[in-house]
Scaffold this motif. Structure first.
Motif, PDB file in Angstrom:
ATOM      1  N   TRP A  43       0.710  -1.079   0.078  1.00  0.00           N
ATOM      2  CA  TRP A  43      -0.010   0.052   0.069  1.00  0.00           C
ATOM      3  C   TRP A  43       0.997   1.132  -0.077  1.00  0.00           C
ATOM      4  O   TRP A  43       0.587   2.160  -0.706  1.00  0.00           O
ATOM      5  N   ARG A  44       1.948   1.468   0.821  1.00  0.00           N
ATOM      6  CA  ARG A  44       2.910   2.218   0.578  1.00  0.00           C
ATOM      7  C   ARG A  44       3.472   2.619  -0.470  1.00  0.00           C
ATOM      8  O   ARG A  44       3.859   3.848  -0.951  1.00  0.00           O
ATOM      9  N   ARG A  45       3.708   1.653  -1.117  1.00  0.00           N
ATOM     10  CA  ARG A  45       4.538   1.780  -2.505  1.00  0.00           C
ATOM     11  C   ARG A  45       3.197   2.409  -3.466  1.00  0.00           C
ATOM     12  O   ARG A  45       3.811   2.929  -4.387  1.00  0.00           O
ATOM     13  N   ARG A  46       2.054   1.924  -3.414  1.00  0.00           N
ATOM     14  CA  ARG A  46       1.252   2.379  -4.444  1.00  0.00           C
ATOM     15  C   ARG A  46       0.590   3.749  -3.954  1.00  0.00           C
ATOM     16  O   ARG A  46       0.511   4.665  -4.696  1.00  0.00           O
ATOM     17  N   VAL A  47       0.771   4.224  -2.768  1.00  0.00           N
ATOM     18  CA  VAL A  47       0.428   5.516  -2.176  1.00  0.00           C
ATOM     19  C   VAL A  47       1.522   6.030  -1.246  1.00  0.00           C
ATOM     20  O   VAL A  47       1.331   5.970  -0.112  1.00  0.00           O
ATOM     21  N   PRO A  48       2.411   6.523  -1.952  1.00  0.00           N
ATOM     22  CA  PRO A  48       3.657   7.197  -1.300  1.00  0.00           C
ATOM     23  C   PRO A  48       3.551   8.545  -0.592  1.00  0.00           C
ATOM     24  O   PRO A  48       4.245   9.143  -0.938  1.00  0.00           O
ATOM     25  N   SER A  49       2.708   8.570   0.383  1.00  0.00           N
ATOM     26  CA  SER A  49       2.404   9.622   0.985  1.00  0.00           C
ATOM     27  C   SER A  49       2.918   9.462   2.446  1.00  0.00           C
ATOM     28  O   SER A  49       2.301   8.706   3.088  1.00  0.00           O
ATOM     29  N   GLU A  50       3.576  10.410   2.980  1.00  0.00           N
ATOM     30  CA  GLU A  50       3.827  10.544   4.522  1.00  0.00           C
ATOM     31  C   GLU A  50       2.909  10.928   5.452  1.00  0.00           C
ATOM     32  O   GLU A  50       2.967  10.963   6.835  1.00  0.00           O
ATOM     33  N   ARG A  51       1.846  11.465   4.693  1.00  0.00           N
ATOM     34  CA  ARG A  51       0.550  12.013   5.496  1.00  0.00           C
ATOM     35  C   ARG A  51      -0.481  11.108   5.904  1.00  0.00           C
ATOM     36  O   ARG A  51      -1.340  11.373   6.517  1.00  0.00           O
ATOM     37  N   ILE A  52      -0.212   9.869   5.344  1.00  0.00           N
ATOM     38  CA  ILE A  52      -1.437   8.744   5.714  1.00  0.00           C
ATOM     39  C   ILE A  52      -0.891   7.893   6.642  1.00  0.00           C
ATOM     40  O   ILE A  52       0.140   7.541   6.832  1.00  0.00           O
ATOM     41  N   GLY A  53      -1.867   7.819   7.608  1.00  0.00           N
ATOM     42  CA  GLY A  53      -1.543   6.938   8.772  1.00  0.00           C
ATOM     43  C   GLY A  53      -2.060   5.303   8.451  1.00  0.00           C
ATOM     44  O   GLY A  53      -3.240   5.412   7.973  1.00  0.00           O
ATOM     45  N   TRP A  54      -1.404   4.444   8.656  1.00  0.00           N
ATOM     46  CA  TRP A  54      -1.593   3.122   8.061  1.00  0.00           C
ATOM     47  C   TRP A  54      -1.905   2.345   9.150  1.00  0.00           C
ATOM     48  O   TRP A  54      -1.029   2.095  10.071  1.00  0.00           O
ATOM     49  N   SER A  55      -2.910   1.229   9.213  1.00  0.00           N
ATOM     50  CA  SER A  55      -3.213   0.386  10.502  1.00  0.00           C
ATOM     51  C   SER A  55      -3.454  -0.884   9.477  1.00  0.00           C
ATOM     52  O   SER A  55      -4.283  -0.960   8.733  1.00  0.00           O
ATOM     53  N   GLU A  56      -2.694  -1.853  10.177  1.00  0.00           N
ATOM     54  CA  GLU A  56      -2.791  -3.307   9.489  1.00  0.00           C
ATOM     55  C   GLU A  56      -3.761  -4.217  10.410  1.00  0.00           C
ATOM     56  O   GLU A  56      -3.760  -4.113  11.543  1.00  0.00           O
ATOM     57  N   VAL A  57      -4.547  -4.737   9.984  1.00  0.00           N
ATOM     58  CA  VAL A  57      -5.610  -5.476  10.556  1.00  0.00           C
ATOM     59  C   VAL A  57      -5.775  -6.836  10.198  1.00  0.00           C
ATOM     60  O   VAL A  57      -5.664  -7.316   9.021  1.00  0.00           O
ATOM     61  N   ARG A  58      -5.582  -7.933  11.118  1.00  0.00           N
ATOM     62  CA  ARG A  58      -5.966  -9.232  10.850  1.00  0.00           C
ATOM     63  C   ARG A  58      -7.251  -9.535  10.784  1.00  0.00           C
ATOM     64  O   ARG A  58      -8.269  -9.256  11.425  1.00  0.00           O
ATOM     65  N   THR A  59      -7.457 -10.351   9.513  1.00  0.00           N
ATOM     66  CA  THR A  59      -8.937 -10.645   8.933  1.00  0.00           C
ATOM     67  C   THR A  59      -8.889 -12.216   8.583  1.00  0.00           C
ATOM     68  O   THR A  59      -8.153 -12.743   7.856  1.00  0.00           O
ATOM     69  N   PRO A  60      -9.604 -13.007   9.499  1.00  0.00           N
ATOM     70  CA  PRO A  60      -9.571 -14.268   9.052  1.00  0.00           C
ATOM     71  C   PRO A  60     -10.680 -14.644   7.880  1.00  0.00           C
ATOM     72  O   PRO A  60     -11.179 -13.898   7.413  1.00  0.00           O
ATOM     73  N   LEU A  61     -10.393 -15.955   7.430  1.00  0.00           N
ATOM     74  CA  LEU A  61     -11.192 -16.548   6.423  1.00  0.00           C
ATOM     75  C   LEU A  61     -10.855 -15.614   5.087  1.00  0.00           C
ATOM     76  O   LEU A  61     -12.003 -15.159   4.206  1.00  0.00           O
TER      77      LEU A  61
END
Length: 399
Positions: A48-66
């Motif tokens: 995602w950071r490669r596709r949207v290379p902005s320092e102004r975005i906060g990224w949160s990774e979420v575990r999703t089952p199934l």
């Protein structure tokens, strides 16, 4: 304004048009004054950071089952009967398990869901309803249709991208008319400049996932009638259809002339467009075909199926294409031959449509979205904001 984007339903390299839409919207919003937090699948943050290379975005990774993008998910998807995959019971079960295993997104004034097929779990929310395929007999899934209906009822605003799905949504959900907006998009992979070299004779391109409604099966049978042509079909390889298509492409009458390279980079896709003689779009349903919009921007002639959304797309762009019966390989082959025989005529029409749409940018699109989000945050005072570009399309200004 604090804007949340729940992109946990978007898998890099697997989500086709919804993926390209989300990258474009985020890049358009990234330079604005608002605080952006984007929730993505665990393990996908770097992409995602490669596709949207902005320092102004906060990224949160979420575990999703199934999930369906791991080995077990792909096996289950490939071998589970379609009647079970599309059922309401299975969709309810999957959604319940996923919701039990993740905390709701919090801290945003408004949250955007780029894919309306996952349950909204925070308020206020804005859903992006790309098209109403899931509600169409023979094309949709009862499970996803139920989710979409509930989301439309719950959402503070609903956004669609093009006149045909917008008009369908207003008819399907009259009670939600006052919170439905149309915000058109730019071409996902528009040409920066038109190619200066001659196209490769007979090279056809169809960028799309291999979902059954994309109708590659009819296209491959048409290719058997077009020995003078080659076909490249970049895009996510959705099983089990991808395996069936590759097996058909490996038979003697198509071997060496049809390829499915999978998801490709923007640069690779641009190289394909630059070399192509034409773009073929046999899809049975779309919000609006990204491949067709991209063909217009590249000045490439288009052959397309006579499915209702594609014909509507030609109407509002005033473009001319070689139209064929969606399920008829012989008619498709005849349309391609007509297209190649009169290539300059159709290319001229594509260039005119491309010039019309070239004025639309991702920052324009993002500004229209932010206006709707701000309307929601403010308590929805007055009518929902309207995109001026959408008004042009709807009023016939594109004609």
């Amino acid at each position: 304004m604090r804007i949340g984007i729940d992109a946990t339903s978007v898998r890099p390299g697997h989500s086709a048009g919804i993926e390209a839409f989300t990258y474009g919207l985020l890049n358009g919003m990234a330079d604005g004054p608002h605080e952006l937090t984007v929730h993505v699948l665990n393990g996908t943050g770097d992409e995602w950071r490669r596709r949207v290379p902005s320092e102004r975005i906060g990224w949160s990774e979420v575990r999703t089952p199934l999930r369906t993008d791991n080995r077990l998910g792909r096996l289950l998807r490939r071998h589970t009967p379609r009647s079970a995959v599309t059922s309401v019971a299975l969709r309810r079960t999957v959604n319940l398990v996923r919701q039990w295993n993740r905390a709701p997104v919090t801290g945003a004034d408004v949250t955007v869901y780029p894919f309306a097929g996952v349950p909204v779990n925070v308020d206020p929310s804005v859903i992006v309803l790309h098209d109403l395929r899931q509600l169409q007999p023979g094309l949709g899934s009862p499970g996803f249709a139920e989710v979409i209906r509930r989301n439309v009822a719950r959402a503070a605003a609903v956004v669609l991208s093009w006149p045909h799905p917008y008009e369908q949504a207003v008819r399907a959900f009259p009670e939600a008319r006052d919170k439905i907006a149309m915000i058109p998009l730019p071409a996902f992979h528009a040409a920066r400049t038109l190619p200066s070299t001659e196209p490769e004779p007979g090279l056809l391109v169809y960028p799309s996932s291999t979902a059954p409604l994309k109708n590659h099966a009819t296209l491959l049978e048409a290719m058997a009638l077009l020995p003078e042509c080659r076909l490249v079909c970049p895009g996510p390889l959705v099983e089990p259809e991808a395996s069936r298509l590759r097996a058909r492409a490996d038979r003697p009458d198509l071997r060496g002339r049809v390829s499915f390279p999978g998801f490709v980079s923007t640069e690779e896709l641009a190289s394909m467009y630059a070399r192509a003689s034409a773009v073929v779009v046999p899809s049975l349903w779309e919000a609006a075909s990204g491949a067709m919009l991209e063909a217009f921007s590249w000045g490439l002639p288009v052959a397309c199926a006579d499915s209702e959304p594609l014909l509507a797309q030609l109407d509002f762009t005033r473009a001319e294409a070689a139209v064929f019966a969606a399920h008829d390989p012989a008619d498709l082959a005849a349309a391609v031959r007509r297209l190649l025989r009169e290539r300059e005529h159709y290319a001229r029409s594509s260039r005119a449509a491309g010039a019309l749409l070239a004025a639309r940018t991702w920052p324009d699109t993002a500004a229209d979205y932010v206006a709707v989000l701000d309307w929601v945050r403010a308590g929805r005072p007055g009518p929902i904001p309207r995109s001026s570009f959408a008004e042009t399309l709807s009023s016939g200004g594109a004609r």
